[in-house]
Design a protein around this motif. Structure first.
Motif, PDB file in Angstrom:
ATOM      1  N   PHE A 115      -1.087   2.350  -6.871  1.00 34.88           N
ATOM      2  CA  PHE A 115      -1.799   1.192  -7.413  1.00 34.88           C
ATOM      3  C   PHE A 115      -1.844   1.227  -8.935  1.00 34.88           C
ATOM      4  CE2 PHE A 115      -5.690  -0.789  -9.022  1.00 34.88           C
ATOM      5  CZ  PHE A 115      -5.496  -2.095  -8.589  1.00 34.88           C
ATOM      6  N   ASN A 130      -3.782  -6.288  -3.453  1.00 37.67           N
ATOM      7  CA  ASN A 130      -3.588  -5.448  -4.638  1.00 37.67           C
ATOM      8  C   ASN A 130      -3.519  -6.284  -5.909  1.00 37.67           C
ATOM      9  OD1 ASN A 130      -3.601  -3.032  -3.204  1.00 37.67           O
ATOM     10  ND2 ASN A 130      -1.404  -3.121  -2.803  1.00 37.67           N
ATOM     11  N   SER A 176      -1.066  -7.000   1.947  1.00 35.92           N
ATOM     12  CA  SER A 176      -1.534  -6.007   0.981  1.00 35.92           C
ATOM     13  C   SER A 176      -1.149  -6.348  -0.453  1.00 35.92           C
ATOM     14  CB  SER A 176      -1.024  -4.612   1.347  1.00 35.92           C
ATOM     15  OG  SER A 176       0.389  -4.555   1.372  1.00 35.92           O
ATOM     16  N   ASN A 181       0.805  -1.220   0.000  1.00 34.02           N
ATOM     17  CA  ASN A 181       0.000   0.000   0.000  1.00 34.02           C
ATOM     18  C   ASN A 181       0.834   1.265   0.000  1.00 34.02           C
ATOM     19  OD1 ASN A 181      -2.258  -1.601  -0.003  1.00 34.02           O
ATOM     20  ND2 ASN A 181      -2.672  -1.384   2.191  1.00 34.02           N
TER      21      ASN A 181
END
Length: 318
Positions: A30, A64, A60, A26
């Motif tokens: 992204f 993602n 994460s 994170n």
């Protein structure tokens, strides 16, 4: 893109795969993550390597990648090899790491939930757990395979003796173990001496992680330590100012060979890793499409000559 079988199995992987260890948490954009993954797939990279604790924060990277998969790659699930791992520290308390049935079965369920998948293609035991009987770990792997949550099993960071023991246990249970994932590069090639002979004997393939030695085998540190580099931050125990200083002369000599071959240093390092057919794939980590493109050029590079291999050996051994 060239594809190699993982050992004697029928599973083929590209010689260059994308690892999501340090650049898909994170703390990274992204949009850029999505661009890298999509570009990799378009270039023939079909193997994406994860672990339950990749991030930061832990978990994460799976979240993602799962989001990228569902937004861009869902219709290509049959063309993808998605791998994850469990065993390193994921959460606090007595059950957050290791090779126990409790940890592994909880971890695979959590990983599938974060990824939004019904199964992964390869599930790895991320490290040997000397506090848990290998029989228990193998039984947990059997349960994961038989429940349809993974198609194949892999090991990572096991030494030769541990690999022999665990593989025999899995084979006795008819569990399809196909791959070992060690750290392997020009600067860390211990595996050639002890691990590779065992892996070959067991008919496994190798997926090499850190093939660029945390960035040492790139142009990043050719002239010392940039102020904005990870080494300058001194937060990575595998990439310290001392590591850079100790390898600088070798890096510069290796870069000279790369230039003579019209390659970048990273391309040379990736080509060198693949000289033994037991290495089915190099798992790279990139933080930009430009880095990915540079590494992709290695898949079309000419293999090293015996003279070049001898010259490289002389540099690495002195």
């Amino acid at each position: 893109m060239e594809y190699r079988n993982l050992g004697s199995s029928g599973l083929k992987v590209p010689i260059l795969s994308l690892g999501l260890w340090n650049n898909f948490g994170n703390n990274r954009d992204f949009g850029l993550q999505k661009e890298i993954v999509n570009h990799a797939f378009e270039a023939g990279i079909t193997y994406f390597d994860l672990a339950n604790n990749y991030g930061p924060p832990a978990g994460s990277a799976e979240i993602n990648f799962g989001r990228i998969f569902h937004e861009s790659l869902r219709s290509h699930r049959h063309e993808l090899i998605i791998a994850t791992k469990a065993g390193n520290g994921m959460w606090g308390g007595p059950y957050g790491k290791g090779g126990s049935r409790k940890h592994l079965l909880t971890s695979i369920d959590q990983s599938l939930d974060r990824l939004g998948l019904d199964y992964v293609d390869i599930f790895y035991s991320h490290r040997p757990d000397t506090e848990t009987p290998f029989e228990e770990t193998a039984e947990a792997m059997r349960h994961i395979i038989n429940s349809g949550k993974a198609l194949y099993i892999g090991l990572s960071n096991y030494d030769a003796e541990q690999t022999q023991e665990m593989t025999q246990l899995l084979l006795e249970k008819s569990i399809p173990i196909v791959v070992h994932q060690p750290s392997y590069s020009m600067f860390n090639h211990w595996a050639e001496i002890t691990l590779f002979p065992t892996v070959k004997e067991l008919s496994l393939g190798v997926a090499a992680y850190s093939p660029l030695a945390q960035g040492l085998l790139t142009s990043r540190y050719l002239n010392g330590i940039p102020s904005d580099s990870r080494a300058a931050g001194n937060t990575n125990p595998w990439l310290t100012p001392e590591h850079v200083e100790q390898t600088l002369e070798k890096v510069q000599k290796l870069n000279k060979i790369a230039n003579e071959r019209n390659q970048s240093l990273s391309q040379l390092a990736l080509t060198w890793n693949l000289r033994d057919q037991v290495v089915a794939t190099n798992i790279i980590g990139v933080s930009s499409v430009a880095q990915l493109e540079d590494n992709l050029i290695s898949v079309t590079s000419q293999m090293l000559t015996n003279e070049e291999l001898d010259e490289i050996s002389n540099i690495l051994d002195n």
